[in-house]
Motif scaffolding. Structure first.
Motif, mmCIF file in Angstrom:
data_model
loop_
_atom_site.group_PDB
_atom_site.id
_atom_site.type_symbol
_atom_site.label_atom_id
_atom_site.label_comp_id
_atom_site.label_asym_id
_atom_site.label_seq_id
_atom_site.Cartn_x
_atom_site.Cartn_y
_atom_site.Cartn_z
ATOM 1 N N GLU A 14 0.823 -1.206 0.000
ATOM 2 C CA GLU A 14 0.000 0.000 0.000
ATOM 3 C C GLU A 14 0.851 1.247 0.000
ATOM 4 O O GLU A 14 1.973 1.260 0.503
ATOM 5 C CB GLU A 14 -0.949 0.006 1.195
ATOM 6 N N GLY A 15 0.311 2.301 -0.619
ATOM 7 C CA GLY A 15 0.958 3.608 -0.642
ATOM 8 C C GLY A 15 -0.037 4.646 -0.149
ATOM 9 O O GLY A 15 -1.029 4.300 0.503
ATOM 10 N N GLY A 16 0.179 5.924 -0.483
ATOM 11 C CA GLY A 16 -0.682 6.983 0.012
ATOM 12 C C GLY A 16 -2.119 6.875 -0.492
ATOM 13 O O GLY A 16 -3.061 6.766 0.287
ATOM 14 N N PHE A 17 -2.278 6.891 -1.820
ATOM 15 C CA PHE A 17 -3.618 6.855 -2.412
ATOM 16 C C PHE A 17 -3.799 5.621 -3.277
ATOM 17 O O PHE A 17 -4.632 5.594 -4.176
ATOM 18 C CB PHE A 17 -3.855 8.118 -3.251
ATOM 19 N N SER A 18 -3.014 4.603 -3.016
ATOM 20 C CA SER A 18 -3.111 3.404 -3.840
ATOM 21 C C SER A 18 -2.821 2.157 -3.028
ATOM 22 O O SER A 18 -2.235 2.215 -1.948
ATOM 23 C CB SER A 18 -2.142 3.506 -5.025
ATOM 24 N N CYS A 19 -3.248 1.042 -3.575
ATOM 25 C CA CYS A 19 -3.054 -0.239 -2.904
ATOM 26 C C CYS A 19 -2.870 -1.302 -3.987
ATOM 27 O O CYS A 19 -3.477 -1.208 -5.060
ATOM 28 C CB CYS A 19 -4.291 -0.550 -2.046
ATOM 29 N N VAL A 20 -2.022 -2.279 -3.734
ATOM 30 C CA VAL A 20 -1.821 -3.382 -4.674
ATOM 31 C C VAL A 20 -2.365 -4.655 -4.043
ATOM 32 O O VAL A 20 -2.087 -4.962 -2.883
ATOM 33 C CB VAL A 20 -0.327 -3.567 -5.029
ATOM 34 N N TYR A 21 -3.180 -5.370 -4.825
ATOM 35 C CA TYR A 21 -3.821 -6.599 -4.365
ATOM 36 C C TYR A 21 -3.333 -7.801 -5.177
ATOM 37 O O TYR A 21 -2.996 -7.671 -6.357
ATOM 38 C CB TYR A 21 -5.345 -6.521 -4.553
ATOM 39 N N LEU A 22 -3.347 -8.948 -4.539
ATOM 40 C CA LEU A 22 -3.195 -10.203 -5.264
ATOM 41 C C LEU A 22 -4.548 -10.528 -5.873
ATOM 42 O O LEU A 22 -5.583 -10.378 -5.210
ATOM 43 C CB LEU A 22 -2.769 -11.317 -4.296
ATOM 44 N N ALA A 23 -4.566 -10.911 -7.132
ATOM 45 C CA ALA A 23 -5.827 -11.250 -7.798
ATOM 46 C C ALA A 23 -5.644 -12.531 -8.602
ATOM 47 O O ALA A 23 -4.526 -12.871 -9.003
ATOM 48 C CB ALA A 23 -6.265 -10.106 -8.706
ATOM 49 N N ARG A 24 -6.757 -13.247 -8.815
ATOM 50 C CA ARG A 24 -6.735 -14.471 -9.625
ATOM 51 C C ARG A 24 -7.651 -14.316 -10.832
ATOM 52 O O ARG A 24 -8.669 -13.633 -10.761
ATOM 53 C CB ARG A 24 -7.203 -15.671 -8.793
ATOM 54 N N ASP A 25 -7.281 -14.968 -11.908
ATOM 55 C CA ASP A 25 -8.121 -14.990 -13.096
ATOM 56 C C ASP A 25 -9.382 -15.807 -12.801
ATOM 57 O O ASP A 25 -9.303 -16.921 -12.282
ATOM 58 C CB ASP A 25 -7.338 -15.621 -14.256
ATOM 59 N N ALA A 26 -10.555 -15.236 -13.112
ATOM 60 C CA ALA A 26 -11.819 -15.913 -12.805
ATOM 61 C C ALA A 26 -12.005 -17.181 -13.630
ATOM 62 O O ALA A 26 -12.670 -18.124 -13.193
ATOM 63 C CB ALA A 26 -12.989 -14.961 -13.038
ATOM 64 N N LEU A 27 -11.403 -17.217 -14.826
ATOM 65 C CA LEU A 27 -11.583 -18.380 -15.711
ATOM 66 C C LEU A 27 -10.446 -19.386 -15.578
ATOM 67 O O LEU A 27 -10.645 -20.571 -15.831
ATOM 68 C CB LEU A 27 -11.695 -17.916 -17.174
#
Length: 303
Positions: A35-48
Protein backbone atom coordinates in the motif's frame (compact mmCIF):
# COMPACT_ATOMS: atom_id res chain seq x y z
CA UNK A 1 6.71 4.85 -0.12
CA UNK A 2 5.27 1.38 -0.61
CA UNK A 3 4.86 -0.79 2.46
CA UNK A 4 4.81 -4.47 1.56
CA UNK A 5 2.63 -6.69 3.69
CA UNK A 6 3.61 -10.32 3.06
CA UNK A 7 1.87 -11.75 6.13
CA UNK A 8 -1.06 -9.39 6.28
CA UNK A 9 -4.38 -10.76 7.52
CA UNK A 10 -7.38 -10.27 5.28
CA UNK A 11 -9.01 -6.88 5.71
CA UNK A 12 -12.69 -6.31 5.09
CA UNK A 13 -12.43 -2.85 3.60
CA UNK A 14 -11.02 -1.99 0.19
CA UNK A 15 -11.53 -4.33 -2.77
CA UNK A 16 -10.93 -7.73 -1.12
CA UNK A 17 -13.36 -10.41 -2.23
CA UNK A 18 -14.73 -8.48 -5.21
CA UNK A 19 -14.95 -9.73 -8.79
CA UNK A 20 -14.18 -7.10 -11.45
CA UNK A 21 -13.75 -6.84 -15.22
CA UNK A 22 -10.68 -4.95 -16.38
CA UNK A 23 -10.35 -4.84 -20.14
CA UNK A 24 -10.81 -8.40 -21.37
CA UNK A 25 -9.87 -9.90 -18.00
CA UNK A 26 -12.28 -11.14 -15.36
CA UNK A 27 -10.55 -11.28 -12.00
CA UNK A 28 -11.24 -12.11 -8.36
CA UNK A 29 -9.50 -9.75 -5.94
CA UNK A 30 -7.86 -11.36 -2.95
CA UNK A 31 -5.71 -9.78 -0.22
CA UNK A 32 -3.76 -6.50 -0.24
CA UNK A 33 -0.01 -7.05 -0.65
CA UNK A 34 1.32 -3.45 -0.69
CA UNK A 35 0.00 0.00 0.00
CA UNK A 36 0.96 3.61 -0.64
CA UNK A 37 -0.68 6.98 0.01
CA UNK A 38 -3.62 6.85 -2.41
CA UNK A 39 -3.11 3.40 -3.84
CA UNK A 40 -3.05 -0.24 -2.90
CA UNK A 41 -1.82 -3.38 -4.67
CA UNK A 42 -3.82 -6.60 -4.37
CA UNK A 43 -3.20 -10.20 -5.26
CA UNK A 44 -5.83 -11.25 -7.80
CA UNK A 45 -6.73 -14.47 -9.63
CA UNK A 46 -8.12 -14.99 -13.10
CA UNK A 47 -11.82 -15.91 -12.81
CA UNK A 48 -11.58 -18.38 -15.71
CA UNK A 49 -8.10 -19.79 -15.07
CA UNK A 50 -7.67 -20.02 -11.28
CA UNK A 51 -3.95 -20.85 -11.54
CA UNK A 52 -3.23 -17.43 -13.12
CA UNK A 53 -2.27 -14.76 -10.60
CA UNK A 54 -2.04 -11.01 -11.12
CA UNK A 55 -1.14 -7.89 -9.20
CA UNK A 56 -3.98 -5.36 -9.25
CA UNK A 57 -2.99 -1.76 -8.52
CA UNK A 58 -5.93 0.35 -7.34
CA UNK A 59 -5.44 4.13 -7.36
CA UNK A 60 -7.87 6.78 -6.18
CA UNK A 61 -7.62 10.00 -8.19
CA UNK A 62 -9.00 13.01 -6.32
CA UNK A 63 -7.88 15.58 -8.88
CA UNK A 64 -6.58 16.06 -12.41
CA UNK A 65 -2.96 15.88 -11.26
CA UNK A 66 -3.33 12.39 -9.76
CA UNK A 67 -5.25 11.18 -12.84
CA UNK A 68 -2.45 12.55 -15.01
CA UNK A 69 0.10 10.52 -13.01
CA UNK A 70 -1.95 7.36 -13.59
CA UNK A 71 -2.17 7.99 -17.33
CA UNK A 72 1.59 8.70 -17.43
CA UNK A 73 2.26 5.37 -15.72
CA UNK A 74 -0.03 3.52 -18.16
CA UNK A 75 1.56 5.23 -21.17
CA UNK A 76 5.09 4.45 -19.96
CA UNK A 77 4.30 0.79 -19.29
CA UNK A 78 2.72 0.47 -22.74
CA UNK A 79 5.79 1.97 -24.42
CA UNK A 80 8.04 -0.52 -22.57
CA UNK A 81 5.76 -3.54 -23.04
CA UNK A 82 7.71 -6.64 -24.00
CA UNK A 83 10.86 -5.70 -22.10
CA UNK A 84 11.92 -8.58 -19.83
CA UNK A 85 13.02 -6.21 -17.04
CA UNK A 86 9.85 -4.12 -16.88
CA UNK A 87 6.69 -5.28 -15.08
CA UNK A 88 4.08 -6.09 -17.75
CA UNK A 89 0.81 -4.18 -17.81
CA UNK A 90 -1.92 -6.62 -18.92
CA UNK A 91 -5.04 -4.43 -18.73
CA UNK A 92 -6.28 -1.19 -17.22
CA UNK A 93 -9.42 0.86 -16.76
CA UNK A 94 -10.44 4.16 -15.15
CA UNK A 95 -13.81 4.21 -13.36
CA UNK A 96 -15.75 7.45 -12.89
CA UNK A 97 -17.05 7.41 -9.32
CA UNK A 98 -18.53 10.92 -9.41
CA UNK A 99 -16.33 13.07 -7.19
CA UNK A 100 -13.30 10.87 -7.79
CA UNK A 101 -11.96 8.55 -10.44
CA UNK A 102 -10.48 5.14 -9.63
CA UNK A 103 -7.83 3.45 -11.78
CA UNK A 104 -7.33 -0.31 -11.91
CA UNK A 105 -4.08 -1.63 -13.42
CA UNK A 106 -3.69 -5.39 -13.85
CA UNK A 107 -0.02 -6.40 -13.97
CA UNK A 108 2.03 -9.56 -13.89
CA UNK A 109 2.39 -10.84 -10.34
CA UNK A 110 5.84 -10.72 -8.74
CA UNK A 111 6.00 -12.15 -5.24
CA UNK A 112 9.10 -10.33 -3.91
CA UNK A 113 10.54 -6.84 -4.00
CA UNK A 114 14.28 -6.18 -3.81
CA UNK A 115 13.76 -4.35 -0.51
CA UNK A 116 12.20 -7.55 0.95
CA UNK A 117 15.24 -9.54 -0.18
CA UNK A 118 17.76 -6.99 1.16
CA UNK A 119 16.04 -6.61 4.53
CA UNK A 120 15.75 -10.38 5.05
CA UNK A 121 19.48 -11.05 4.48
CA UNK A 122 20.62 -9.87 7.90
CA UNK A 123 24.38 -9.55 7.46
CA UNK A 124 24.54 -12.15 4.68
CA UNK A 125 26.21 -10.13 1.94
CA UNK A 126 25.81 -11.03 -1.73
CA UNK A 127 28.61 -12.50 -3.78
CA UNK A 128 29.82 -10.20 -6.53
CA UNK A 129 28.28 -12.35 -9.27
CA UNK A 130 24.83 -12.11 -7.63
CA UNK A 131 25.16 -8.34 -7.33
CA UNK A 132 26.00 -7.97 -11.00
CA UNK A 133 23.07 -10.16 -12.07
CA UNK A 134 20.61 -8.04 -10.09
CA UNK A 135 22.18 -4.77 -11.20
CA UNK A 136 22.32 -5.79 -14.86
CA UNK A 137 18.55 -6.38 -14.86
CA UNK A 138 17.94 -2.94 -13.34
CA UNK A 139 20.26 -1.24 -15.81
CA UNK A 140 18.59 -2.99 -18.74
CA UNK A 141 15.26 -1.41 -17.77
CA UNK A 142 16.86 2.02 -17.30
CA UNK A 143 18.67 1.63 -20.63
CA UNK A 144 15.30 1.07 -22.36
CA UNK A 145 13.90 4.26 -20.79
CA UNK A 146 16.94 6.43 -21.51
CA UNK A 147 16.99 5.25 -25.13
CA UNK A 148 13.49 6.61 -25.77
CA UNK A 149 13.23 9.82 -27.76
CA UNK A 150 13.31 12.07 -25.82
CA UNK A 151 15.01 10.12 -23.01
CA UNK A 152 12.71 9.24 -20.12
CA UNK A 153 13.98 9.56 -16.55
CA UNK A 154 12.31 7.18 -14.07
CA UNK A 155 13.09 9.57 -11.17
CA UNK A 156 12.17 7.10 -8.43
CA UNK A 157 14.59 4.22 -8.82
CA UNK A 158 14.85 2.38 -5.48
CA UNK A 159 14.85 -1.13 -4.04
CA UNK A 160 11.09 -0.92 -3.39
CA UNK A 161 10.41 -0.49 -7.12
CA UNK A 162 12.27 -3.61 -8.23
CA UNK A 163 10.31 -6.85 -8.24
CA UNK A 164 11.38 -10.45 -8.83
CA UNK A 165 9.39 -12.05 -11.67
CA UNK A 166 8.37 -15.69 -11.91
CA UNK A 167 10.98 -15.98 -14.70
CA UNK A 168 13.75 -15.14 -12.19
CA UNK A 169 14.41 -11.69 -13.67
CA UNK A 170 14.28 -8.42 -11.76
CA UNK A 171 11.70 -5.98 -13.09
CA UNK A 172 11.22 -2.24 -12.72
CA UNK A 173 7.81 -0.90 -11.73
CA UNK A 174 6.02 2.30 -10.62
CA UNK A 175 6.40 4.77 -13.51
CA UNK A 176 4.22 7.57 -12.10
CA UNK A 177 7.26 9.79 -11.48
CA UNK A 178 8.75 9.33 -14.99
CA UNK A 179 9.62 12.54 -16.82
CA UNK A 180 10.90 13.88 -20.13
CA UNK A 181 10.92 17.43 -18.74
CA UNK A 182 14.70 17.85 -18.69
CA UNK A 183 15.65 21.43 -17.90
CA UNK A 184 17.66 23.89 -15.85
CA UNK A 185 15.34 25.86 -13.57
CA UNK A 186 16.08 29.60 -13.57
CA UNK A 187 12.96 31.40 -12.28
CA UNK A 188 12.00 31.29 -8.58
CA UNK A 189 8.36 30.44 -9.36
CA UNK A 190 9.45 27.53 -11.60
CA UNK A 191 11.80 26.36 -8.86
CA UNK A 192 9.00 26.37 -6.30
CA UNK A 193 6.79 24.18 -8.50
CA UNK A 194 9.65 21.77 -9.26
CA UNK A 195 10.72 21.57 -5.60
CA UNK A 196 7.16 20.56 -4.68
CA UNK A 197 7.13 18.02 -7.50
CA UNK A 198 10.48 16.55 -6.36
CA UNK A 199 9.34 16.39 -2.73
CA UNK A 200 6.13 14.54 -3.64
CA UNK A 201 7.44 12.16 -6.30
CA UNK A 202 11.02 11.22 -5.43
CA UNK A 203 12.64 9.41 -2.48
CA UNK A 204 15.16 11.35 -0.31
CA UNK A 205 17.72 8.52 0.09
CA UNK A 206 18.04 8.19 -3.72
CA UNK A 207 17.59 11.87 -4.67
CA UNK A 208 20.41 13.42 -6.72
CA UNK A 209 22.21 16.59 -5.50
CA UNK A 210 20.80 18.71 -8.34
CA UNK A 211 17.29 17.85 -7.13
CA UNK A 212 18.10 18.89 -3.55
CA UNK A 213 19.35 22.34 -4.54
CA UNK A 214 17.81 23.89 -7.66
CA UNK A 215 19.81 27.08 -7.05
CA UNK A 216 22.84 25.22 -8.36
CA UNK A 217 21.06 25.66 -11.71
CA UNK A 218 22.32 22.33 -12.99
CA UNK A 219 20.45 20.53 -15.73
CA UNK A 220 17.98 18.05 -14.25
CA UNK A 221 17.67 15.18 -16.69
CA UNK A 222 18.03 11.39 -16.87
CA UNK A 223 21.37 11.66 -14.99
CA UNK A 224 19.26 11.71 -11.78
CA UNK A 225 18.68 8.00 -12.48
CA UNK A 226 22.43 7.37 -12.69
CA UNK A 227 22.85 8.84 -9.19
CA UNK A 228 19.96 6.66 -7.95
CA UNK A 229 21.60 3.60 -9.55
CA UNK A 230 24.78 4.42 -7.59
CA UNK A 231 22.74 4.56 -4.37
CA UNK A 232 21.02 1.31 -5.30
CA UNK A 233 24.26 -0.52 -6.13
CA UNK A 234 25.72 0.65 -2.79
CA UNK A 235 22.68 -0.69 -0.96
CA UNK A 236 22.79 -4.07 -2.73
CA UNK A 237 26.49 -4.41 -1.88
CA UNK A 238 26.51 -3.20 1.70
CA UNK A 239 22.86 -3.70 2.78
CA UNK A 240 22.61 -0.07 3.90
CA UNK A 241 22.19 3.36 2.34
CA UNK A 242 25.14 5.41 1.13
CA UNK A 243 23.32 8.44 2.59
CA UNK A 244 20.62 8.31 5.23
CA UNK A 245 18.38 10.48 3.07
CA UNK A 246 18.19 13.39 5.49
CA UNK A 247 21.86 14.38 5.28
CA UNK A 248 21.34 17.01 2.60
CA UNK A 249 24.88 18.40 2.88
CA UNK A 250 26.42 14.92 2.56
CA UNK A 251 24.42 14.33 -0.61
CA UNK A 252 25.16 17.78 -2.07
CA UNK A 253 28.87 17.15 -1.60
CA UNK A 254 28.77 13.48 -2.62
CA UNK A 255 30.21 12.72 0.81
CA UNK A 256 29.99 8.99 1.62
CA UNK A 257 32.38 6.15 2.47
CA UNK A 258 32.87 2.75 0.84
CA UNK A 259 33.01 0.21 3.72
CA UNK A 260 36.17 -1.88 4.03
CA UNK A 261 34.12 -5.07 4.31
CA UNK A 262 32.80 -6.91 2.44
CA UNK A 263 35.55 -6.59 -0.15
CA UNK A 264 34.39 -6.21 -3.74
CA UNK A 265 36.46 -5.73 -6.88
CA UNK A 266 37.38 -2.27 -8.14
CA UNK A 267 34.91 -2.90 -10.99
CA UNK A 268 32.03 -2.46 -8.54
CA UNK A 269 33.53 0.16 -6.23
CA UNK A 270 34.66 2.33 -9.16
CA UNK A 271 31.20 2.12 -10.71
CA UNK A 272 29.63 3.31 -7.44
CA UNK A 273 32.12 6.20 -7.30
CA UNK A 274 31.47 7.15 -10.95
CA UNK A 275 27.71 7.12 -10.49
CA UNK A 276 27.79 9.06 -7.21
CA UNK A 277 29.53 12.12 -8.66
CA UNK A 278 27.94 15.27 -7.23
CA UNK A 279 27.95 16.95 -10.64
CA UNK A 280 25.60 15.29 -13.17
CA UNK A 281 28.06 16.08 -15.99
CA UNK A 282 30.71 13.95 -14.25
CA UNK A 283 28.47 10.87 -14.09
CA UNK A 284 28.49 8.33 -16.92
CA UNK A 285 25.34 7.92 -18.97
CA UNK A 286 23.70 4.49 -18.95
CA UNK A 287 25.59 3.41 -22.10
CA UNK A 288 28.96 4.41 -20.62
CA UNK A 289 28.07 2.62 -17.38
CA UNK A 290 27.42 -0.54 -19.38
CA UNK A 291 30.76 -0.14 -21.14
CA UNK A 292 32.51 0.03 -17.75
CA UNK A 293 31.04 -3.37 -16.94
CA UNK A 294 31.48 -4.69 -20.48
CA UNK A 295 27.81 -5.67 -20.67
CA UNK A 296 25.97 -6.21 -23.91
CA UNK A 297 22.62 -4.64 -23.03
CA UNK A 298 19.51 -6.48 -24.10
CA UNK A 299 18.20 -5.14 -27.38
CA UNK A 300 14.47 -5.76 -27.28
CA UNK A 301 11.82 -4.93 -29.82
CA UNK A 302 9.19 -3.30 -27.63
CA UNK A 303 5.46 -3.19 -28.26
Amino acid sequence: MWRFKPFMQKEHNGLEGRAVDVGNLKIHIRNAIAEGGFSCVYLARDALHASKQYALKHMICNDEESLELVMKEVSMMKSLKGHPNVVTLLAHTVLDMGRTKEALLVMEFCDKSLVNVLESRGSGYFEEKQILLIFRDVCNAVFAMHCQSPPVAHRDLKAENLLLGSDGLWKLCDFGSASTNHKRFEKPEEMGIEEDNIRKHTTPAYRAPEMWDLYRRELINEKVDIWALGCLLFRICYLKSAFDGESKLQILNGNYRIPELPKYSSLITNLIKDMLQASPDARPDITQASALLDWPFISVKLG
